[in-house]
Design a protein around this motif. Structure first.
Motif, PDB file in Angstrom:
ATOM      1  N   GLN A  90       0.827  -1.073   0.062  1.00  0.00           N
ATOM      2  CA  GLN A  90      -0.088  -0.135   0.035  1.00  0.00           C
ATOM      3  C   GLN A  90       0.987   1.224   0.046  1.00  0.00           C
ATOM      4  OE1 GLN A  90      -3.410  -0.128   2.655  1.00  0.00           O
ATOM      5  NE2 GLN A  90      -2.691  -1.955   3.413  1.00  0.00           N
ATOM      6  N   ASP A  91       0.268   2.540  -0.453  1.00  0.00           N
ATOM      7  CA  ASP A  91       1.054   3.715  -0.761  1.00  0.00           C
ATOM      8  C   ASP A  91       1.162   4.085   0.658  1.00  0.00           C
ATOM      9  OD1 ASP A  91       2.180   6.035  -1.587  1.00  0.00           O
ATOM     10  OD2 ASP A  91       0.476   6.644  -2.087  1.00  0.00           O
ATOM     11  N   VAL A  92       2.186   4.513   1.228  1.00  0.00           N
ATOM     12  CA  VAL A  92       2.479   5.116   2.501  1.00  0.00           C
ATOM     13  C   VAL A  92       2.937   6.494   2.696  1.00  0.00           C
ATOM     14  CG1 VAL A  92       3.800   4.484   4.522  1.00  0.00           C
ATOM     15  CG2 VAL A  92       3.062   2.695   3.471  1.00  0.00           C
ATOM     16  N   VAL A  93       2.270   7.053   3.628  1.00  0.00           N
ATOM     17  CA  VAL A  93       2.826   8.708   3.954  1.00  0.00           C
ATOM     18  C   VAL A  93       3.568   8.382   5.325  1.00  0.00           C
ATOM     19  CG1 VAL A  93       2.111  10.897   4.616  1.00  0.00           C
ATOM     20  CG2 VAL A  93       0.969   9.714   2.619  1.00  0.00           C
ATOM     21  N   LEU A  94       4.760   8.901   5.152  1.00  0.00           N
ATOM     22  CA  LEU A  94       5.721   8.792   6.697  1.00  0.00           C
ATOM     23  C   LEU A  94       5.448  10.253   7.263  1.00  0.00           C
ATOM     24  CD1 LEU A  94       9.082   7.536   5.159  1.00  0.00           C
ATOM     25  CD2 LEU A  94       7.254   6.053   6.468  1.00  0.00           C
ATOM     26  N   VAL A  95       5.036   9.998   8.398  1.00  0.00           N
ATOM     27  CA  VAL A  95       4.793  11.029   9.346  1.00  0.00           C
ATOM     28  C   VAL A  95       5.526  11.238  10.699  1.00  0.00           C
ATOM     29  CG1 VAL A  95       2.958  12.396  10.393  1.00  0.00           C
ATOM     30  CG2 VAL A  95       2.233  11.017   8.474  1.00  0.00           C
ATOM     31  N   ALA A  96       6.129  12.439  10.836  1.00  0.00           N
ATOM     32  CA  ALA A  96       6.810  12.709  11.930  1.00  0.00           C
ATOM     33  C   ALA A  96       6.183  13.618  13.093  1.00  0.00           C
ATOM     34  CB  ALA A  96       8.374  13.386  11.567  1.00  0.00           C
ATOM     35  N   ASP A  97       6.357  13.374  14.170  1.00  0.00           N
ATOM     36  CA  ASP A  97       5.622  14.216  15.204  1.00  0.00           C
ATOM     37  C   ASP A  97       6.628  13.923  16.517  1.00  0.00           C
ATOM     38  OD1 ASP A  97       4.472  16.286  16.426  1.00  0.00           O
ATOM     39  OD2 ASP A  97       2.567  15.670  16.218  1.00  0.00           O
ATOM     40  N   GLU A  98       6.440  14.888  17.701  1.00  0.00           N
ATOM     41  CA  GLU A  98       7.076  14.419  18.749  1.00  0.00           C
ATOM     42  C   GLU A  98       6.137  14.494  19.889  1.00  0.00           C
ATOM     43  OE1 GLU A  98       8.626  18.618  20.383  1.00  0.00           O
ATOM     44  OE2 GLU A  98       9.270  18.153  18.311  1.00  0.00           O
ATOM     45  N   THR A  99       6.207  14.072  21.046  1.00  0.00           N
ATOM     46  CA  THR A  99       5.537  14.002  22.426  1.00  0.00           C
ATOM     47  C   THR A  99       6.418  13.940  23.451  1.00  0.00           C
ATOM     48  OG1 THR A  99       3.426  12.957  23.298  1.00  0.00           O
ATOM     49  CG2 THR A  99       5.131  11.381  22.337  1.00  0.00           C
ATOM     50  N   GLY A 100       5.869  14.533  24.541  1.00  0.00           N
ATOM     51  CA  GLY A 100       6.718  14.635  25.549  1.00  0.00           C
ATOM     52  C   GLY A 100       6.037  14.119  27.024  1.00  0.00           C
ATOM     53  N   ASP A 101       6.799  13.659  27.792  1.00  0.00           N
ATOM     54  CA  ASP A 101       6.447  13.221  29.358  1.00  0.00           C
ATOM     55  C   ASP A 101       6.964  13.934  30.409  1.00  0.00           C
ATOM     56  OD1 ASP A 101       5.095  11.210  27.672  1.00  0.00           O
ATOM     57  OD2 ASP A 101       6.911  10.003  27.979  1.00  0.00           O
ATOM     58  N   ALA A 102       6.186  14.657  31.055  1.00  0.00           N
ATOM     59  CA  ALA A 102       6.575  15.332  32.387  1.00  0.00           C
ATOM     60  C   ALA A 102       7.543  14.556  33.321  1.00  0.00           C
ATOM     61  CB  ALA A 102       5.500  16.134  33.020  1.00  0.00           C
ATOM     62  N   LYS A 103       8.383  15.027  33.707  1.00  0.00           N
ATOM     63  CA  LYS A 103       9.442  14.381  34.691  1.00  0.00           C
ATOM     64  C   LYS A 103       9.665  15.237  36.037  1.00  0.00           C
ATOM     65  CE  LYS A 103       9.909  10.722  32.437  1.00  0.00           C
ATOM     66  NZ  LYS A 103       9.174   9.259  32.886  1.00  0.00           N
ATOM     67  N   SER A 104      10.023  14.716  36.825  1.00  0.00           N
ATOM     68  CA  SER A 104      10.409  15.322  38.113  1.00  0.00           C
ATOM     69  C   SER A 104      11.893  15.572  38.420  1.00  0.00           C
ATOM     70  CB  SER A 104       9.712  14.404  39.489  1.00  0.00           C
ATOM     71  OG  SER A 104      10.344  13.345  39.594  1.00  0.00           O
ATOM     72  N   SER A 105      12.701  14.932  37.749  1.00  0.00           N
ATOM     73  CA  SER A 105      14.117  14.989  37.914  1.00  0.00           C
ATOM     74  C   SER A 105      14.823  14.874  36.514  1.00  0.00           C
ATOM     75  CB  SER A 105      14.598  13.836  38.717  1.00  0.00           C
ATOM     76  OG  SER A 105      15.911  13.906  38.660  1.00  0.00           O
ATOM     77  N   THR A 106      16.112  15.625  36.702  1.00  0.00           N
ATOM     78  CA  THR A 106      16.834  15.548  35.247  1.00  0.00           C
ATOM     79  C   THR A 106      17.552  14.366  35.263  1.00  0.00           C
ATOM     80  OG1 THR A 106      18.552  16.857  36.460  1.00  0.00           O
ATOM     81  CG2 THR A 106      16.864  18.138  35.040  1.00  0.00           C
ATOM     82  N   ASP A 107      17.740  13.647  36.419  1.00  0.00           N
ATOM     83  CA  ASP A 107      18.332  12.134  36.357  1.00  0.00           C
ATOM     84  C   ASP A 107      17.546  11.258  35.273  1.00  0.00           C
ATOM     85  OD1 ASP A 107      20.218  13.195  38.229  1.00  0.00           O
ATOM     86  OD2 ASP A 107      18.881  12.387  39.935  1.00  0.00           O
ATOM     87  N   CYS A 108      16.354  11.443  35.166  1.00  0.00           N
ATOM     88  CA  CYS A 108      15.772  10.563  33.975  1.00  0.00           C
ATOM     89  C   CYS A 108      16.533  11.060  32.656  1.00  0.00           C
ATOM     90  CB  CYS A 108      14.333  10.961  33.941  1.00  0.00           C
ATOM     91  SG  CYS A 108      13.484  10.426  35.109  1.00  0.00           S
ATOM     92  N   VAL A 109      16.653   9.776  31.887  1.00  0.00           N
ATOM     93  CA  VAL A 109      17.632   9.776  30.661  1.00  0.00           C
ATOM     94  C   VAL A 109      16.744  10.931  29.765  1.00  0.00           C
ATOM     95  CG1 VAL A 109      16.319   7.995  29.438  1.00  0.00           C
ATOM     96  CG2 VAL A 109      18.412   8.537  28.856  1.00  0.00           C
ATOM     97  N   GLY A 110      17.465  12.179  29.307  1.00  0.00           N
ATOM     98  CA  GLY A 110      16.840  13.238  28.565  1.00  0.00           C
ATOM     99  C   GLY A 110      15.990  14.128  29.161  1.00  0.00           C
ATOM    100  N   ALA A 111      15.767  14.311  30.336  1.00  0.00           N
ATOM    101  CA  ALA A 111      15.161  14.932  31.195  1.00  0.00           C
ATOM    102  C   ALA A 111      15.432  16.371  30.958  1.00  0.00           C
ATOM    103  CB  ALA A 111      14.350  14.420  32.147  1.00  0.00           C
ATOM    104  N   GLY A 112      15.091  17.327  30.614  1.00  0.00           N
ATOM    105  CA  GLY A 112      15.361  18.699  30.863  1.00  0.00           C
ATOM    106  C   GLY A 112      14.400  19.692  30.618  1.00  0.00           C
ATOM    107  N   ARG A 113      14.649  21.074  30.824  1.00  0.00           N
ATOM    108  CA  ARG A 113      13.548  21.857  30.531  1.00  0.00           C
ATOM    109  C   ARG A 113      13.402  22.209  29.250  1.00  0.00           C
ATOM    110  NH1 ARG A 113      11.022  24.741  34.112  1.00  0.00           N
ATOM    111  NH2 ARG A 113      10.341  26.465  32.764  1.00  0.00           N
TER     112      ARG A 113
END
Length: 450
Positions: A103-126
């Protein structure tokens, strides 16, 4: 009403069989990525458990629902088990390619975020995330979805590491980030995912994204890969007309005469058919790759969408290697909205944003299992809708939420809730919470000492 119930019963039977077939195919596809069959069995339990009817989804709640005596097996699977999760992601993508059947496909990109309480979580930052409606402490991940006329599934995801986080060797080591993973912009991450998707066999001719993905470098990379694109741009985005004059998008669209707007149907919602007014204007391409001639630029246009009642305008920059109609571009633009549905599905039913994980391996594996569960759901819904008997006029087609209800009622093992097991977990949970509280209090006391 009996006719409707008979129709739903037939669909439930078809859906159960389709789920079993596709779930089995998914687990067979990734079987070789596990070093031990016990780990593979735990992964199958976890993927099915993500669809269970529980209040929240993390290792504690899933282990309790699955009847485990503690969360240790699931935690080991996420963090330390010998499991090639990158290869598993590719095998699932190849399975999706086979199910799409060209089937003919359209590739779609988007981002989503998850709130964290500490920058120790991998990739967590303001950083900014639309999911938390502003700037805050969160993790942000870029996702790539494959969307056809009837199916939409997420096929890849990359965790975005802010520049300061990627340069912090101490935090990288604590979170287990591989040495080869360095800082990369979201546009570079997206280009790499698109290239990988094409390598895995997706028959795509188009890419779609919102304003985040309108960067010139990304558009140039897409053209090098032979893809057309339709990406959102802001009202102040600058384009060049055929005479060489530069205009902001909101100024450029003033050249459209009233009779040149076309009303087109863009889909169906709970309140009926969605229709917008559309128009387009030719603009000069500014992203011609070095290996392509400037006179072979294809179709480069600025597309505008106007709300039929409020008059609100949205703008999209589009390019196609071949002549394209406005209707074709509108279809690609509308398919971009489908990735929002996959995010909603993942967050509601497969724990996409509930992992509570802090390390690299744990995040990659939790997101992979959520991706697998969502993909099998989407493929099962499509298979049930296309192969089942035609529904009565007063029944809408089977949706993913309804499919989840069918699976919980007739297919999936229900959560373990007998009295002895429930009391055991209440005692286990309260004991570990007490230990954690005591440890935090001792840590705070040490930090408070002069």
């Amino acid at each position: 009403m009996t006719t409707y119930q008979d129709q739903v019963a037939a669909e439930a039977t078809i859906a159960g069989a389709a789920w079993g077939k596709l779930f089995g195919a998914a687990m067979d596809a990734i079987a070789g990525c596990f070093a031990r069959r016990e780990t593979r069995a735990t992964a199958a339990e976890m993927i099915a458990g993500l669809l269970a009817e529980v209040d929240t989804r993390n290792c504690w709640t899933l282990a309790e629902a699955l009847g485990h005596p503690g969360p240790h097996r699931l935690q080991h699977l996420l963090s330390r088990a010998r499991f090639d999760h990158e290869r598993a992601r590719e095998e699932i993508a190849r399975l999706i390619v086979r199910e799409f059947g060209g089937q003919d496909v359209v590739l779609v990109a988007d981002e989503t975020g998850d709130a964290k309480s500490s920058t120790d979580c991998v990739g967590a930052g303001r950083q900014y995330s639309g999911a938390i409606k502003g700037v805050g402490l969160c993790q942000v991940a870029v996702h790539l979805a494959a969307v056809t006329a009837s199916v939409r599934v997420v096929i890849d995801r990359v965790l975005y590491l802010p520049k300061d986080w990627a340069a912090d060797e101490e935090r990288r080591e604590a979170a287990g980030v591989p040495e080869e993973i360095m800082f990369a912009t979201k546009l570079r991450q997206t280009a790499a995912m698109v290239e990988n998707a094409l390598r895995l066999g997706f028959q795509a001719r188009w890419f779609a994204g919102d304003e985040v993905y309108c960067g010139r470098d990304l558009r140039r990379n897409l053209r090098e890969l032979g893809l057309g694109y339709a990406v959102g741009v802001s009202h102040t985005y600058t384009v060049t007309d055929g005479t060489g004059h530069r205009w902001k998008a909101r100024q450029m669209i003033n050249k459209v005469l009233p009779h040149q707007w076309m009303r087109m149907r863009t889909g169906h919602g709970t309140k009926g058919t969605r229709e917008y007014d559309w128009a387009w204007l030719d603009v000069r391409a500014d992203d011609t790759p070095d290996n392509q001639a400037a006179d072979g630029e294809g179709t480069s246009v600025l597309v505008a969408r106007r709300h039929r009642y409020t008059g609100e305008l949205s703008f999209f920059r589009c390019w196609s290697p071949e002549p394209a109609t406005l209707a074709q571009l509108v279809e690609v633009i509308c398919r971009r909205w489908r990735i929002e549905e996959t995010f909603q599905l993942g967050k509601t039913f497969t724990g996409l944003d509930e992992g509570q994980v802090t390390c690299w391996n744990s995040w990659m594996r939790w997101s992979l299992f959520s991706l697998v569960a969502s993909a099998v759901l989407g493929l099962t819904t499509a298979a049930t809708t296309t192969t089942g008997p035609a529904g009565p006029a007063r029944l809408v087609p089977l949706t993913c939420p309804e499919l989840v209800r069918i699976l919980r009622a007739f297919v999936l093992t229900p959560p373990v809730r007998d009295a002895e097991h429930t009391l055991y977990w209440m005692a286990w949970r309260r004991h570990h919470q007490a230990v954690a509280r005591a440890c935090h209090q001792r840590r705070h006391a040490l930090h408070d000492q002069p």
